[in-house]
Design a protein around this motif. Structure first.
Motif, PDB file in Angstrom:
ATOM      1  N   SER A  73      94.905 -14.312  26.401  1.00 36.82           N
ATOM      2  CA  SER A  73      94.287 -14.231  25.080  1.00 36.82           C
ATOM      3  C   SER A  73      92.757 -14.231  25.171  1.00 36.82           C
ATOM      4  CB  SER A  73      94.734 -15.401  24.200  1.00 36.82           C
ATOM      5  OG  SER A  73      94.266 -16.642  24.728  1.00 36.82           O
ATOM      6  N   TRP A 123     102.163 -15.433  21.373  1.00 31.42           N
ATOM      7  CA  TRP A 123     100.827 -15.409  20.773  1.00 31.42           C
ATOM      8  C   TRP A 123     100.903 -15.073  19.284  1.00 31.42           C
ATOM      9  CZ3 TRP A 123      96.112 -17.021  21.136  1.00 31.42           C
ATOM     10  CH2 TRP A 123      95.024 -16.315  20.662  1.00 31.42           C
ATOM     11  N   GLU A 124     101.691 -14.059  18.955  1.00 32.66           N
ATOM     12  CA  GLU A 124     101.831 -13.658  17.552  1.00 32.66           C
ATOM     13  C   GLU A 124     102.604 -14.697  16.739  1.00 32.66           C
ATOM     14  OE1 GLU A 124     101.967  -8.802  18.326  1.00 32.66           O
ATOM     15  OE2 GLU A 124     103.808  -9.991  18.338  1.00 32.66           O
ATOM     16  N   GLU A 129     101.183 -17.755  14.483  1.00 29.73           N
ATOM     17  CA  GLU A 129     100.726 -17.573  13.101  1.00 29.73           C
ATOM     18  C   GLU A 129     101.751 -18.083  12.085  1.00 29.73           C
ATOM     19  OE1 GLU A 129      99.756 -13.519  12.517  1.00 29.73           O
ATOM     20  OE2 GLU A 129      98.236 -13.453  14.117  1.00 29.73           O
ATOM     21  N   ASP A 130     103.006 -18.195  12.483  1.00 29.27           N
ATOM     22  CA  ASP A 130     104.058 -18.604  11.542  1.00 29.27           C
ATOM     23  C   ASP A 130     104.275 -20.114  11.503  1.00 29.27           C
ATOM     24  OD1 ASP A 130     104.599 -15.974  10.758  1.00 29.27           O
ATOM     25  OD2 ASP A 130     105.883 -15.649  12.500  1.00 29.27           O
ATOM     26  N   LYS A 135      92.618 -18.006  17.125  1.00 34.36           N
ATOM     27  CA  LYS A 135      93.258 -16.725  16.830  1.00 34.36           C
ATOM     28  C   LYS A 135      93.067 -16.391  15.365  1.00 34.36           C
ATOM     29  CE  LYS A 135      97.789 -14.441  16.710  1.00 34.36           C
ATOM     30  NZ  LYS A 135      97.224 -13.109  16.938  1.00 34.36           N
ATOM     31  N   ASP A 136      92.394 -15.292  15.085  1.00 40.93           N
ATOM     32  CA  ASP A 136      92.195 -14.815  13.711  1.00 40.93           C
ATOM     33  C   ASP A 136      91.655 -15.914  12.799  1.00 40.93           C
ATOM     34  OD1 ASP A 136      93.196 -12.368  14.555  1.00 40.93           O
ATOM     35  OD2 ASP A 136      95.252 -12.909  14.030  1.00 40.93           O
ATOM     36  N   PRO A 167     108.130 -11.062  17.546  1.00 43.78           N
ATOM     37  CA  PRO A 167     106.748 -11.274  17.971  1.00 43.78           C
ATOM     38  C   PRO A 167     106.646 -11.855  19.379  1.00 43.78           C
ATOM     39  CG  PRO A 167     107.436 -13.072  16.556  1.00 43.78           C
ATOM     40  CD  PRO A 167     108.569 -12.074  16.550  1.00 43.78           C
ATOM     41  N   THR A 168     105.479 -11.686  20.002  1.00 41.99           N
ATOM     42  CA  THR A 168     105.185 -12.400  21.234  1.00 41.99           C
ATOM     43  C   THR A 168     104.915 -13.869  20.891  1.00 41.99           C
ATOM     44  OG1 THR A 168     102.814 -11.985  21.043  1.00 41.99           O
ATOM     45  CG2 THR A 168     104.132 -10.333  22.230  1.00 41.99           C
ATOM     46  N   VAL A 207     101.467 -12.748  25.478  1.00 40.89           N
ATOM     47  CA  VAL A 207     100.471 -12.168  24.575  1.00 40.89           C
ATOM     48  C   VAL A 207     100.778 -10.699  24.316  1.00 40.89           C
ATOM     49  CG1 VAL A 207      98.018 -11.554  24.325  1.00 40.89           C
ATOM     50  CG2 VAL A 207      98.662 -13.815  25.165  1.00 40.89           C
ATOM     51  N   THR A 208     101.237 -10.013  25.349  1.00 36.57           N
ATOM     52  CA  THR A 208     101.546  -8.586  25.218  1.00 36.57           C
ATOM     53  C   THR A 208     103.046  -8.348  25.341  1.00 36.57           C
ATOM     54  OG1 THR A 208     101.177  -8.269  27.599  1.00 36.57           O
ATOM     55  CG2 THR A 208      99.297  -7.894  26.124  1.00 36.57           C
ATOM     56  N   LYS A 209     103.512  -7.299  24.672  1.00 41.13           N
ATOM     57  CA  LYS A 209     104.928  -6.929  24.703  1.00 41.13           C
ATOM     58  C   LYS A 209     105.336  -6.476  26.100  1.00 41.13           C
ATOM     59  CE  LYS A 209     106.116  -6.946  20.168  1.00 41.13           C
ATOM     60  NZ  LYS A 209     107.319  -7.546  19.578  1.00 41.13           N
TER      61      LYS A 209
END
Length: 410
Positions: A29, A203-204, A207-208, A79-80, A200-201, A188-190
């Motif tokens: 990341s 990393w993604e 967010e949830d 992140k974001d 999602p990964t 982090v990446t697919k």
């Protein structure tokens, strides 16, 4: 409301890859400095091994040499615009107290499983501990998919088994993600090797997750930690555990059944109109009342009151065997009281919650028990979900922490 760092504990059986998952998250990341990356590469070169991403978290020399996590360590991600604290908890049974210490701080958890080994003893025990500590949000990471040839069948079977196990602990699995942490696949990446998975990964998926404070924001809880005298006035120091408070607000002191006018709230090197969960503050109150360490302040109208008896589920963490009627000390936030167990309703194995014995007279190491506790002085506790901070208890015997628990009735 100011931004909160969301705390996520990484748990699971020993060698299932917890530290490697975190190391990969940090590296892939872009959260690491060049100096830190070079340090890890040098360690690998000197030891003539491939880069061990777990070393990013395992700071202690003993941990590096043995390849295990002994203490909890923390890492930070952004992140974001959101900030995350990743807490690496030890998987060895010998360090279960350290795991609990790390988990007690967390808002959510990532449970890591080795795809080739499946559900193990500490997987089950950690699941129970997360539930006991009131952590309901969980990301399930099925790691080392490269060791099972990225098999979709293995992933789906293991997912079915672990979700069935977690259901009994009321843990909400937000995502179940197949990964290979050592190769950085789906961290982090697919990964093209895991194309059967469309979610999602890791990393993604962060967010949830959300802070527990969001769920508990309607009730303010402030335990008094210390009392100082400043300019001939009493300044009461405490940490806002949940909710918020401001100068001029009213708070309730359930120990005396009285409302208190907060004349002023102060924080070191900071001045705001309102303070909230996580803030350590000083309170000036009406002079007619005197508080002391262990007093709990809360939102007026909150239905809590002092109790001398409670029922709890506890996990005993000491080789010292505790018998019915034997005194120990119970801690809840800054409160403490001497007490004893009046009745043990049942004892369970902490790895799978299978019943060992009903109506026992003694508690042994790593046993889970439903017990009736009699307090020698009243405490403010609750079994309400929105008051989880005053449902968690710590058991101390001979000046050693010997157990943790959660109040289930009071």
């Amino acid at each position: 409301m100011k931004d909160k760092k969301l705390k996520i504990v990484i748990t699971g059986h020993v060698d299932h890859g917890k530290s490697t998952v975190i190391g990969r998250l940090l590296l892939d990341s872009g959260s690491l400095s060049e100096d830190r990356i070079k340090e890890i590469e040098k360690i690998a070169k000197d030891s003539k091994e491939i880069v061990n991403y777990a070393f990013l978290l395992d700071h202690l020399k003993e941990e590096r040499e043995k390849g295990i996590t002994i203490d909890t360590t923390q890492a930070y991600l952004k992140k974001d615009g959101k900030e995350y604290v990743l807490i690496d908890a030890p998987g060895h049974v010998e360090f279960i107290t350290n795991m609990i210490t790390g988990s007690a701080q967390a808002d959510a958890a990532i449970l890591v499983l080795d795809a080739s080994e499946g559900i193990c003893e500490q997987t089950k025990r950690h699941s129970f501990i997360l539930s006991m500590l009131g952590i309901t949000q969980l990301i399930l990471v099925i790691n080392k998919m490269d060791t099972v040839d990225y098999s979709e069948a293995v992933y789906r079977q293991l997912k079915k088994e672990i979700l069935g196990h977690l259901a009994s602990f009321h843990l909400e699995v937000v995502h179940t993600i197949p990964v290979s942490a050592i190769k950085g696949e789906n961290i982090v990446t697919k990964s093209p090797e895991l194309s059967f998975y469309q979610g999602p990964t890791v990393w993604e998926a962060l967010e949830d997750l959300h802070c527990k404070n969001v769920e508990e924001a309607n009730v303010t809880i402030v335990p008094i930690q210390d009392v100082y005298e400043v300019d001939s006035k009493k300044l009461y120091i405490g940490r806002i555990e949940t909710g918020k408070a401001s100068t001029g607000c009213q708070l309730f002191l359930p120990a005396k059944g009285k409302e208190i006018n907060i004349k002023q709230i102060m924080k070191f090197q900071e001045s705001r109109d309102e303070y909230e969960a996580g803030d350590s503050v000083g309170l000036l109150i009406d002079e007619s009342l005197h508080l002391e360490r262990g007093d709990i302040l809360c939102t007026p109208g909150t239905e809590i009151s002092p109790v001398l008896n409670l029922r709890a589920t506890i996990l005993w963490l000491s080789h010292y065997k505790l018998s019915i009627g034997e005194k120990f000390t119970l801690h809840c936030l800054t409160q403490e009281a001497d007490c004893y167990i009046n009745k043990i309703y049942r004892k369970m194995d902490s790895s799978d919650l299978s019943i060992i014995e009903d109506d026992s007279t003694q508690i042994n190491d790593l046993e889970v028990c439903d017990v009736d506790i009699v307090l020698e002085s009243p405490l403010i506790v609750s079994n309400r979900k929105d008051l989880s901070m005053i449902s968690k208890i710590v058991l101390v015997k001979n000046n050693n922490i010997c157990g943790n628990g959660i109040v289930i009735n009071c």
